[in-house]
Scaffold this motif. Structure first.
Motif, PDB file in Angstrom:
ATOM      1  N   VAL A  99      -1.349  -5.728   5.777  1.00 23.06           N
ATOM      2  CA  VAL A  99      -1.582  -5.086   7.083  1.00 23.06           C
ATOM      3  C   VAL A  99      -2.916  -4.332   7.090  1.00 23.06           C
ATOM      4  CG1 VAL A  99      -0.716  -3.405   8.728  1.00 23.06           C
ATOM      5  CG2 VAL A  99       0.873  -4.903   7.524  1.00 23.06           C
ATOM      6  N   SER A 100      -3.112  -3.455   6.120  1.00 21.70           N
ATOM      7  CA  SER A 100      -4.347  -2.664   6.086  1.00 21.70           C
ATOM      8  C   SER A 100      -5.565  -3.566   5.984  1.00 21.70           C
ATOM      9  CB  SER A 100      -4.323  -1.697   4.900  1.00 21.70           C
ATOM     10  OG  SER A 100      -3.378  -0.700   5.151  1.00 21.70           O
ATOM     11  N   GLN A 101      -5.430  -4.566   5.116  1.00 18.43           N
ATOM     12  CA  GLN A 101      -6.552  -5.480   4.911  1.00 18.43           C
ATOM     13  C   GLN A 101      -6.933  -6.212   6.195  1.00 18.43           C
ATOM     14  OE1 GLN A 101      -8.168  -6.199   1.938  1.00 18.43           O
ATOM     15  NE2 GLN A 101      -7.081  -4.483   1.012  1.00 18.43           N
ATOM     16  N   VAL A 102      -5.896  -6.691   6.897  1.00 20.99           N
ATOM     17  CA  VAL A 102      -6.152  -7.463   8.124  1.00 20.99           C
ATOM     18  C   VAL A 102      -6.881  -6.592   9.150  1.00 20.99           C
ATOM     19  CG1 VAL A 102      -5.074  -8.538  10.137  1.00 20.99           C
ATOM     20  CG2 VAL A 102      -4.298  -9.121   7.828  1.00 20.99           C
ATOM     21  N   PHE A 103      -6.381  -5.383   9.348  1.00 17.54           N
ATOM     22  CA  PHE A 103      -7.005  -4.530  10.361  1.00 17.54           C
ATOM     23  C   PHE A 103      -8.386  -4.065   9.911  1.00 17.54           C
ATOM     24  CE2 PHE A 103      -2.724  -4.410  12.036  1.00 17.54           C
ATOM     25  CZ  PHE A 103      -2.986  -4.564  13.379  1.00 17.54           C
ATOM     26  N   TRP A 104      -8.511  -3.853   8.604  1.00 19.53           N
ATOM     27  CA  TRP A 104      -9.820  -3.449   8.082  1.00 19.53           C
ATOM     28  C   TRP A 104     -10.846  -4.549   8.371  1.00 19.53           C
ATOM     29  CZ3 TRP A 104     -13.502  -5.227   4.756  1.00 19.53           C
ATOM     30  CH2 TRP A 104     -14.475  -4.284   4.348  1.00 19.53           C
ATOM     31  N   SER A 105     -10.459  -5.777   8.088  1.00 20.40           N
ATOM     32  CA  SER A 105     -11.428  -6.865   8.282  1.00 20.40           C
ATOM     33  C   SER A 105     -11.688  -7.108   9.768  1.00 20.40           C
ATOM     34  CB  SER A 105     -10.966  -8.142   7.587  1.00 20.40           C
ATOM     35  OG  SER A 105      -9.718  -8.540   8.090  1.00 20.40           O
ATOM     36  N   THR A 106     -10.688  -6.905  10.605  1.00 28.80           N
ATOM     37  CA  THR A 106     -10.914  -7.032  12.049  1.00 28.80           C
ATOM     38  C   THR A 106     -11.984  -6.031  12.498  1.00 28.80           C
ATOM     39  OG1 THR A 106      -8.615  -7.649  12.324  1.00 28.80           O
ATOM     40  CG2 THR A 106      -9.814  -7.012  14.308  1.00 28.80           C
ATOM     41  N   HIS A 148      -5.449   2.730   6.968  1.00 20.80           N
ATOM     42  CA  HIS A 148      -4.466   3.179   5.969  1.00 20.80           C
ATOM     43  C   HIS A 148      -3.219   3.718   6.635  1.00 20.80           C
ATOM     44  CE1 HIS A 148      -7.940   3.740   2.923  1.00 20.80           C
ATOM     45  NE2 HIS A 148      -7.450   2.510   2.894  1.00 20.80           N
ATOM     46  N   GLY A 149      -3.244   3.791   7.951  1.00 21.06           N
ATOM     47  CA  GLY A 149      -2.061   4.254   8.665  1.00 21.06           C
ATOM     48  C   GLY A 149      -2.070   5.740   8.940  1.00 21.06           C
ATOM     49  N   LEU A 150      -3.242   6.366   8.763  1.00 16.54           N
ATOM     50  CA  LEU A 150      -3.320   7.809   9.016  1.00 16.54           C
ATOM     51  C   LEU A 150      -3.828   8.043  10.433  1.00 16.54           C
ATOM     52  CD1 LEU A 150      -4.948   9.325   5.822  1.00 16.54           C
ATOM     53  CD2 LEU A 150      -2.888  10.163   6.967  1.00 16.54           C
ATOM     54  N   LEU A 151      -3.064   8.757  11.212  1.00 19.00           N
ATOM     55  CA  LEU A 151      -3.519   9.081  12.568  1.00 19.00           C
ATOM     56  C   LEU A 151      -3.923  10.543  12.573  1.00 19.00           C
ATOM     57  CD1 LEU A 151      -3.824   7.847  15.386  1.00 19.00           C
ATOM     58  CD2 LEU A 151      -1.565   8.728  15.918  1.00 19.00           C
ATOM     59  N   ARG A 152      -5.217  10.792  12.465  1.00 18.26           N
ATOM     60  CA  ARG A 152      -5.661  12.186  12.407  1.00 18.26           C
ATOM     61  C   ARG A 152      -6.500  12.509  13.628  1.00 18.26           C
ATOM     62  NH1 ARG A 152      -8.580  13.238   6.867  1.00 18.26           N
ATOM     63  NH2 ARG A 152     -10.112  11.930   7.915  1.00 18.26           N
ATOM     64  N   LEU A 153      -6.328  13.708  14.123  1.00 17.83           N
ATOM     65  CA  LEU A 153      -7.079  14.117  15.311  1.00 17.83           C
ATOM     66  C   LEU A 153      -8.581  14.068  15.046  1.00 17.83           C
ATOM     67  CD1 LEU A 153      -6.359  15.016  18.123  1.00 17.83           C
ATOM     68  CD2 LEU A 153      -6.653  17.391  17.392  1.00 17.83           C
ATOM     69  N   GLU A 154      -8.982  14.458  13.851  1.00 20.33           N
ATOM     70  CA  GLU A 154     -10.421  14.537  13.579  1.00 20.33           C
ATOM     71  C   GLU A 154     -11.081  13.166  13.657  1.00 20.33           C
ATOM     72  OE1 GLU A 154     -10.024  15.689   9.038  1.00 20.33           O
ATOM     73  OE2 GLU A 154     -11.905  14.653   9.429  1.00 20.33           O
ATOM     74  N   ASP A 155     -10.331  12.108  13.258  1.00 17.03           N
ATOM     75  CA  ASP A 155     -10.920  10.779  13.333  1.00 17.03           C
ATOM     76  C   ASP A 155     -11.085  10.341  14.784  1.00 17.03           C
ATOM     77  OD1 ASP A 155     -10.932  10.576  10.548  1.00 17.03           O
ATOM     78  OD2 ASP A 155      -8.809  10.043  10.587  1.00 17.03           O
ATOM     79  N   GLU A 187       5.188  -1.940   7.498  1.00 23.69           N
ATOM     80  CA  GLU A 187       5.672  -0.673   8.048  1.00 23.69           C
ATOM     81  C   GLU A 187       5.104  -0.586   9.457  1.00 23.69           C
ATOM     82  OE1 GLU A 187       4.802   2.684   5.417  1.00 23.69           O
ATOM     83  OE2 GLU A 187       4.717   1.193   3.805  1.00 23.69           O
ATOM     84  N   LEU A 188       5.994  -0.623  10.416  1.00 24.89           N
ATOM     85  CA  LEU A 188       5.532  -0.701  11.811  1.00 24.89           C
ATOM     86  C   LEU A 188       4.633   0.462  12.242  1.00 24.89           C
ATOM     87  CD1 LEU A 188       8.570  -2.314  13.600  1.00 24.89           C
ATOM     88  CD2 LEU A 188       6.380  -3.343  13.011  1.00 24.89           C
ATOM     89  N   PRO A 189       4.959   1.715  11.863  1.00 20.88           N
ATOM     90  CA  PRO A 189       4.077   2.811  12.299  1.00 20.88           C
ATOM     91  C   PRO A 189       2.644   2.630  11.790  1.00 20.88           C
ATOM     92  CG  PRO A 189       6.121   3.666  11.400  1.00 20.88           C
ATOM     93  CD  PRO A 189       6.123   2.193  11.105  1.00 20.88           C
ATOM     94  N   VAL A 190       2.510   2.156  10.540  1.00 19.72           N
ATOM     95  CA  VAL A 190       1.164   1.951  10.007  1.00 19.72           C
ATOM     96  C   VAL A 190       0.432   0.913  10.852  1.00 19.72           C
ATOM     97  CG1 VAL A 190      -0.152   1.070   8.039  1.00 19.72           C
ATOM     98  CG2 VAL A 190       1.824   2.554   7.668  1.00 19.72           C
ATOM     99  N   ARG A 195       0.220  -2.377   2.386  1.00 21.29           N
ATOM    100  CA  ARG A 195      -1.044  -1.999   1.757  1.00 21.29           C
ATOM    101  C   ARG A 195      -1.944  -3.217   1.562  1.00 21.29           C
ATOM    102  NH1 ARG A 195      -1.446   2.322  -1.429  1.00 21.29           N
ATOM    103  NH2 ARG A 195      -3.301   2.561  -2.713  1.00 21.29           N
ATOM    104  N   HIS A 196      -1.364  -4.316   1.099  1.00 24.15           N
ATOM    105  CA  HIS A 196      -2.190  -5.455   0.732  1.00 24.15           C
ATOM    106  C   HIS A 196      -2.406  -6.475   1.841  1.00 24.15           C
ATOM    107  CE1 HIS A 196      -1.111  -4.063  -3.403  1.00 24.15           C
ATOM    108  NE2 HIS A 196      -2.435  -4.142  -3.452  1.00 24.15           N
TER     109      HIS A 196
END
Lengths: 348, 258
Positions: free
Chosen positions: B69-76, B225-232, B147-150, B66-67
């Motif tokens: 992985v998500s942050q790194v990809f968000w900033s990328t 956030h690690g959510l893989l949704r079709l709509e996105d 978490e690798l999947p995220v 959360r603190h």
């Protein structure tokens, strides 16, 4: 090969070309002549499918530019005004890109690139970056791009602008050598260029055809309204009167040189230049003039025909308002005396 | 018809490699993401130092995924908004300025061929840059407990997001003859689409909700956030399609005026 029928293009209120009709036959090199803003580039852009005409039809090698733009693009080679090039590429890859774009496979591309480099004499710079080349070389790269894949029709927009005299001669020779092999339409506002390279010329002005024909035909056609210049030693007023009486002469004009003393009362003999205008330029005119001078006992120092250059025709054609261009095919109007005078004074 | 865009794609890639803008964009991208990666790791290590204290005070538990992985990809994803317009600015604007665009239109290409070739070339480079930034991921795996999947979802999501950025940048480039204007325009467009959801209060319904769902930020944050949704995914594909379509239309403008 190229057929243009009643072509019109409007940009909002501005009518760039109006009712243009002409044809370019296979193997011809057509000079497309006109002052800046006459509609040359607009016509060429329509032919290269850059934009469609507002009305009228244009076909290239039988393909309509509006209905079959893709087929048209396959048969043409185009060099736009100012020779825009991908400056960051080297000569070979730029040419390869064009060949690739025209849909050729690897082996064909190499062959076409080599052929184009050979024809335009670019062997020395084939690996150089285009942005680093001199203007003359860049012009040749533009020409090489246009002839890649041996297109049937070449469309060249002002191919010699901005070159030095030697480079101009080179480019002209290059184009001249294509006569018979390729159909070329080249635009220019330089008249000698047309006389030197083209087999036929179309002069347009304000979007309409003002005159057309072979360079020779255009010149002789205008000869009718030509003039003869004489230098005669004799009493000026008497000479003027005698010349005016010769059959076929419409007007005599004495060229008053700067610094001449205008002494109208004393009709003394002196050397003077005269311009004789004639509307029909009959073959017996010149002997007639000579005979008149000799009969009066004056001295004929010089006599020559001031032939109109294409330049004169051009000026004459574009300066006369309201050209009667029915369907855009009208030939140049017979020159009135006043326009002849204007054109000749510009030419001499 | 199939691969008619290929000559353009190849030419664009070649041109990119000789253009300074490309190297500037790469440098900015790796400098900014590297800086922020470092910052995120430092603040995480500080947080870990305070772990006991945070627990006592009832703060949320620290979590590497959360603190970091998500942050790194968000900033990328965020920095790509600055980098992509620099990459895409020249695509069409420069051709229009130099006049090579007229050569291009006299070759047997359709507008769609041109747009697709240019889009794919720029996208290839952006995707390569993102692939290059995967070394942050290796560092995280080696020294942290992600978490690798995220991580996988965030990475793939980033690629999808970048495609939309490139399409928007390409559209901006088609609107002008100036590279600088194209870059600024692209950036502004991206920013508008990104921040659109921020002006909408969380409780909004109706039109507000629609605006929120049209925002780049809303959808790209689902990936980080690690959510893989079709709509996105559908949203980003739709954005790509819409802006490529608009670019084609913008190229077509030449057909009715200069």
């Amino acid at each position: 090969m190229i057929k243009i029928e009643n072509l019109t293009k409007e940009f909002g209120e501005v009518r760039a070309i109006r009712g243009l009709t002409f044809e370019v036959f296979e193997g011809e090199i057509l000079g497309f002549l006109g002052p800046n803003g006459a509609g040359k580039t607009t016509t060429m852009r329509i032919l290269t499918c850059f934009f469609p005409p507002t009305s009228g039809r244009a076909t290239v090698a039988g393909f309509d530019v509006v209905e079959d733009p893709h087929e048209v693009r396959r048969v043409i080679g185009y060099m736009p005004e100012g020779v825009p090039l991908y400056r960051e590429m080297d000569v070979t890859s730029a040419l390869d890109f064009v060949a690739h774009a025209k849909g050729y496979g690897k082996a064909d591309r190499k062959r076409f690139v080599d052929e184009a480099i050979e024809e335009t004499n670019l062997g020395d710079v084939r690996k150089r970056m285009i942005g680093h080349l001199s203007k003359g070389y860049r012009q040749r790269v533009g020409l090489a791009q246009a002839i890649i894949g041996d297109p049937k029709v070449l469309i060249l927009d002002e191919p010699t602008v901005g070159l030095d005299p030697k480079q101009i001669a080179e480019v002209r020779n290059l184009i001249k050598n294509m006569a018979g092999r390729r159909t070329v339409i080249l635009s220019t506002h330089i008249l000698p260029e047309v006389q030197m390279t083209c087999t036929r010329a179309v002069i347009i002005n304000r979007g309409q055809i003002a005159a057309s024909g072979t360079p020779e035909k255009l010149t002789t056609q205008m000869r009718r309204g030509s003039e003869i210049e004489l230098i005669i030693a004799g009493p000026t007023r008497a000479v003027e009167k005698a010349l005016g009486a010769v059959a076929g002469v419409s007007r005599v004009e004495r060229v008053v040189h700067h610094g001449d003393v205008q002494d109208e009362d004393h009709d003394t003999a002196k050397v003077c230049n005269y311009k004789v205008h004639s509307l029909n330029m009959a073959p017996e005119l010149q002997p007639g003039l000579a005979e008149t001078v000799v009969r009066h006992g004056w001295q004929l120092i010089e006599m020559r025909t001031v032939g109109l250059t294409l330049e004169d025709i051009f000026l004459q054609v574009i300066s006369s308002d309201g050209i009667p261009a029915e369907n855009g095919t009208a030939e140049a109007p017979a020159a009135s005396t006043s326009t002849t005078g204007e054109a000749s004074s510009n030419g001499s | 018809m199939g691969a008619r865009f290929l000559p353009i794609y190849r030419r664009e890639l070649k041109s990119y490699l000789t253009s300074p803008a490309f190297y500037v964009a790469v440098a900015i991208f790796f400098f900014l993401t590297g800086l922020v990666f470092c910052g995120i790791l430092l603040s995480f290590s500080e947080m870990s130092g305070n772990a006991e204290y945070r627990k006592e005070m009832g703060f949320e538990e620290i979590n590497f995924t959360r603190h970091v992985v998500s942050q790194v990809f968000w900033s990328t994803n965020f920095f790509l908004m600055f980098v992509v317009p620099i990459l895409t600015m020249r695509l069409i604007a420069e051709e229009k300025r130099t006049g090579t665009y007229e050569v291009l239109t006299s070759l047997p290409f359709t507008d769609w061929n041109i747009v697709l070739g240019k889009f794919l070339a720029a996208y290839t480079l952006v995707a390569l840059m993102q692939a290059g930034s995967a070394y942050y991921a290796f560092i995280m795996i080696r020294f942290g407990t992600p978490e690798l999947p995220v991580m996988a979802v965030a990475f793939v999501g980033g690629l999808v997001v970048a495609a939309a950025y490139v399409a928007i940048g390409l559209f901006a480039s088609s609107l002008t003859e100036s590279q600088i204007v194209a870059a600024i325009l692209g950036f502004v467009l991206l920013l508008v689409f990104y921040l659109m959801s921020d002006v909408i209060p969380g409780t909004a319904t109706g039109v507000g909700k629609i605006v929120e769902h049209l925002s780049l930020r809303y959808h790209s944050e689902q990936f980080t956030h690690g959510l893989l949704r079709l709509e996105d995914i559908a949203y980003f594909l739709m954005m790509v399609g819409a802006f490529l379509f608009l670019t084609c239309r913008s190229l077509e403008i030449r057909r009715w005026k200069i």
